[in-house]
Design an enzyme around this catalytic site. Structure first.
Site, PDB file in Angstrom:
ATOM      1  N   ASP A   1       8.068  -9.369  -3.753  1.00  0.00           N
ATOM      2  CA  ASP A   1       6.955  -9.124  -2.480  1.00  0.00           C
ATOM      3  C   ASP A   1       5.471  -8.745  -2.895  1.00  0.00           C
ATOM      4  O   ASP A   1       5.640  -7.591  -3.320  1.00  0.00           O
ATOM      5  CB  ASP A   1       7.656  -8.597  -1.433  1.00  0.00           C
ATOM      6  CG  ASP A   1       6.721  -8.556  -0.166  1.00  0.00           C
ATOM      7  OD1 ASP A   1       6.770  -9.382   0.555  1.00  0.00           O
ATOM      8  OD2 ASP A   1       5.704  -7.642  -0.306  1.00  0.00           O
TER       9      ASP A   1
ATOM     10  N   TYR B   1      -3.331  -6.437  -2.588  1.00  0.00           N
ATOM     11  CA  TYR B   1      -2.699  -5.543  -3.565  1.00  0.00           C
ATOM     12  C   TYR B   1      -3.534  -5.546  -4.698  1.00  0.00           C
ATOM     13  O   TYR B   1      -3.168  -6.450  -5.759  1.00  0.00           O
ATOM     14  CB  TYR B   1      -1.291  -5.477  -3.862  1.00  0.00           C
ATOM     15  CG  TYR B   1      -0.489  -5.302  -2.513  1.00  0.00           C
ATOM     16  CD1 TYR B   1      -0.982  -5.026  -1.210  1.00  0.00           C
ATOM     17  CD2 TYR B   1       1.015  -5.966  -2.448  1.00  0.00           C
ATOM     18  CE1 TYR B   1      -0.192  -4.827  -0.121  1.00  0.00           C
ATOM     19  CE2 TYR B   1       1.476  -6.020  -1.286  1.00  0.00           C
ATOM     20  CZ  TYR B   1       1.131  -5.320  -0.182  1.00  0.00           C
ATOM     21  OH  TYR B   1       1.890  -5.265   0.839  1.00  0.00           O
TER      22      TYR B   1
ATOM     23  N   TYR C   1       9.438  -2.531   4.868  1.00  0.00           N
ATOM     24  CA  TYR C   1       8.673  -1.771   3.885  1.00  0.00           C
ATOM     25  C   TYR C   1       8.550  -0.293   4.097  1.00  0.00           C
ATOM     26  O   TYR C   1       8.860   0.063   4.920  1.00  0.00           O
ATOM     27  CB  TYR C   1       7.170  -2.466   3.556  1.00  0.00           C
ATOM     28  CG  TYR C   1       6.234  -2.463   4.670  1.00  0.00           C
ATOM     29  CD1 TYR C   1       5.453  -1.062   4.924  1.00  0.00           C
ATOM     30  CD2 TYR C   1       5.854  -3.317   5.598  1.00  0.00           C
ATOM     31  CE1 TYR C   1       4.436  -1.271   6.077  1.00  0.00           C
ATOM     32  CE2 TYR C   1       5.122  -3.420   6.421  1.00  0.00           C
ATOM     33  CZ  TYR C   1       4.394  -1.993   7.002  1.00  0.00           C
ATOM     34  OH  TYR C   1       3.498  -1.971   8.041  1.00  0.00           O
TER      35      TYR C   1
ATOM     36  N   ARG D   1       6.831   5.950   1.116  1.00  0.00           N
ATOM     37  CA  ARG D   1       5.906   6.143  -0.055  1.00  0.00           C
ATOM     38  C   ARG D   1       6.385   7.201  -0.831  1.00  0.00           C
ATOM     39  O   ARG D   1       5.293   7.880  -1.588  1.00  0.00           O
ATOM     40  CB  ARG D   1       4.432   6.153   0.434  1.00  0.00           C
ATOM     41  CG  ARG D   1       4.138   5.139   1.446  1.00  0.00           C
ATOM     42  CD  ARG D   1       2.731   4.951   1.791  1.00  0.00           C
ATOM     43  NE  ARG D   1       2.735   4.018   3.105  1.00  0.00           N
ATOM     44  CZ  ARG D   1       1.536   3.649   3.645  1.00  0.00           C
ATOM     45  NH1 ARG D   1       0.337   3.856   2.940  1.00  0.00           N
ATOM     46  NH2 ARG D   1       1.591   2.896   4.687  1.00  0.00           N
TER      47      ARG D   1
ATOM     48  N   LYS E   1      10.880  14.284  -4.558  1.00  0.00           N
ATOM     49  CA  LYS E   1      10.064  14.417  -5.629  1.00  0.00           C
ATOM     50  C   LYS E   1       8.996  15.099  -5.176  1.00  0.00           C
ATOM     51  O   LYS E   1       8.535  16.313  -5.814  1.00  0.00           O
ATOM     52  CB  LYS E   1       9.676  13.388  -6.693  1.00  0.00           C
ATOM     53  CG  LYS E   1      10.763  12.716  -7.163  1.00  0.00           C
ATOM     54  CD  LYS E   1      10.312  11.568  -8.260  1.00  0.00           C
ATOM     55  CE  LYS E   1      11.427  10.889  -8.884  1.00  0.00           C
ATOM     56  NZ  LYS E   1      11.051   9.464  -9.694  1.00  0.00           N
TER      57      LYS E   1
ATOM     58  N   ARG F   1      -1.545   9.142  -0.583  1.00  0.00           N
ATOM     59  CA  ARG F   1      -0.497   9.657   0.015  1.00  0.00           C
ATOM     60  C   ARG F   1      -0.783  11.395   0.422  1.00  0.00           C
ATOM     61  O   ARG F   1      -0.058  11.984   1.128  1.00  0.00           O
ATOM     62  CB  ARG F   1       0.671   9.625  -0.895  1.00  0.00           C
ATOM     63  CG  ARG F   1       1.307   8.154  -0.791  1.00  0.00           C
ATOM     64  CD  ARG F   1       2.555   8.191  -2.005  1.00  0.00           C
ATOM     65  NE  ARG F   1       1.915   8.350  -3.259  1.00  0.00           N
ATOM     66  CZ  ARG F   1       2.535   8.204  -4.350  1.00  0.00           C
ATOM     67  NH1 ARG F   1       4.011   8.341  -4.053  1.00  0.00           N
ATOM     68  NH2 ARG F   1       2.204   8.479  -5.651  1.00  0.00           N
TER      69      ARG F   1
ATOM     70  N   GLY G   1       9.203  -0.198  -4.217  1.00  0.00           N
ATOM     71  CA  GLY G   1       8.195  -0.447  -5.336  1.00  0.00           C
ATOM     72  C   GLY G   1       8.653   0.423  -6.669  1.00  0.00           C
ATOM     73  O   GLY G   1       9.686   1.117  -6.747  1.00  0.00           O
TER      74      GLY G   1
ATOM     75  N   ARG H   1       6.767   1.460 -10.452  1.00  0.00           N
ATOM     76  CA  ARG H   1       5.797   1.430 -11.312  1.00  0.00           C
ATOM     77  C   ARG H   1       6.120   1.556 -12.838  1.00  0.00           C
ATOM     78  O   ARG H   1       5.304   1.420 -13.819  1.00  0.00           O
ATOM     79  CB  ARG H   1       4.720   2.561 -10.957  1.00  0.00           C
ATOM     80  CG  ARG H   1       4.433   2.500  -9.726  1.00  0.00           C
ATOM     81  CD  ARG H   1       3.417   3.597  -9.279  1.00  0.00           C
ATOM     82  NE  ARG H   1       1.938   3.176  -9.852  1.00  0.00           N
ATOM     83  CZ  ARG H   1       1.214   3.959  -9.426  1.00  0.00           C
ATOM     84  NH1 ARG H   1       0.787   4.955  -8.275  1.00  0.00           N
ATOM     85  NH2 ARG H   1      -0.214   3.784 -10.158  1.00  0.00           N
TER      86      ARG H   1
END
Length: 327
Positions: free
Chosen positions: A52, A57, A220, A225, A231, A244, A294, A296
């Protein structure tokens, strides 16, 4: 991995879907392109067949990276979901609804919502090129646009399906009232909305409505986020331009920390991380079709996919929900 049918379509999507907002870099403190491509490959290799993205983005970069990553792959084995309706380059010529000003790298860029027929056709053609494909599995209106009649937007999407450029069409960030109005012209396949352990507002009206009308829900920000990964509470620092830094301020962080500590034993018992536990809980909530996650890098992608490798009992779900009620 589990696969679920989306609304009234014939699309079978992976319950954990690759969310490509972060790899665009915009609002996320930049991007490492090789890591991003590796994360897409790792997702597909571990059963995540659905990706998606959106033109916004990275101002096209996210779609381009997906197009690059899919070169040599069997297109029929992957479902591409993208969007339209956020304009940033001035091509709207004063049309549309001003959304916000994106301040990044010392530059301010005005972002507009625009879902006119002409803009939809333009954006879809651009997305097809960036994604290096001749069809999109699901096109979604990114945000409602108060300046364009809903029937114009719905008719444009329906025409794209008839042309074969799009397999199915949907909306995002729509209220029940807007869904009802849209459905007078064309019934959307799904509604993509924010939902998480800390944001459950859709359960009141939206979920019952979509279930009753066979409309899927794509969620979503299930991890808020990254906050629900835990963490943030382990001295993980965010870059200064990471949005964030401000976003997390809306939550009672001390209560969130206590909650995560209390459910951590369940994750440990499943040999899973907190992030995996949160994703699995989200996937099991009533009315939820697929969950965007998500990644990375490849390790994060594999971790997301493996969140479907265990189940949660009714007792475990009840315990988690009881702890959530204390936040």
């Amino acid at each position: 991995m589990e696969y679920r049918k989306l609304g009234n379509t014939d699309l079978e999507l992976s319950t954990i879907t690759y969310g490509a907002f972060a790899i665009g870099g915009t609002m996320w403190g930049g991007n490492e392109q090789k890591d991003s491509i590796d994360s897409i490959h790792a997702s597909i290799d571990n059963g995540v067949t659905t990706l998606d993205t959106a033109p916004f983005y990275g101002f096209g970069l996210s779609e381009e990276l997906i197009g690059t990553a899919l070169k040599g792959k069997d297109r029929t084995k992957v479902q591409l979901l993208t969007k339209f309706g956020l304009v940033w380059d001035g091509s709207n010529q004063g049309k549309g609804e001003h959304f916000f000003d994106l301040d990044e790298n010392g530059k301010s860029t005005p972002i507009y919502k625009l879902s006119s027929k002409a803009n939809i056709i333009k954006e879809v053609e651009e997305s097809l090129k960036r994604l290096n494909t001749d069809y999109i599995d699901l096109i979604q209106q990114h945000w409602p646009d108060a300046t364009t009649p809903i029937d114009e937007t719905m008719e444009a999407m329906e025409s794209l399906i008839k042309q074969g450029k799009v397999r199915a069409a949907a909306v995002s960030n729509h209220s029940v009232d807007l869904l009802k109005e849209a459905s007078k012209t064309f019934i959307p396949a799904s509604n993509q909305v924010g939902y998480s352990m800390l944001n459950r507002g859709i359960e009141n009206e939206l979920v019952p409505y979509t279930i009753a009308n066979n409309i899927g829900i794509i969620v979503y920000s299930p991890m808020e986020r990254g906050l629900l990964s835990g963490k943030y509470f382990q001295n993980e620092k965010l870059k200064s331009d990471d949005h964030r830094n401000g976003y997390f301020g809306q939550f009672d962080l001390e209560k969130v920390k206590v909650f995560l500590d209390n459910i951590r034993p369940i994750a440990a018992e499943k040999n899973a991380s907190l992030a995996q536990l949160v994703l699995r809980w989200t996937s099991l909530q009533k009315g939820i079709t697929i969950v965007l996650a998500g990644a990375r890098n490849a390790a994060q992608a594999v971790s997301n996919a493996e969140s479907m490798n265990f189940d949660l009992s009714s007792e475990e779900l009840s315990f988690i929900n009881a702890e959530l009620s204390k936040i």
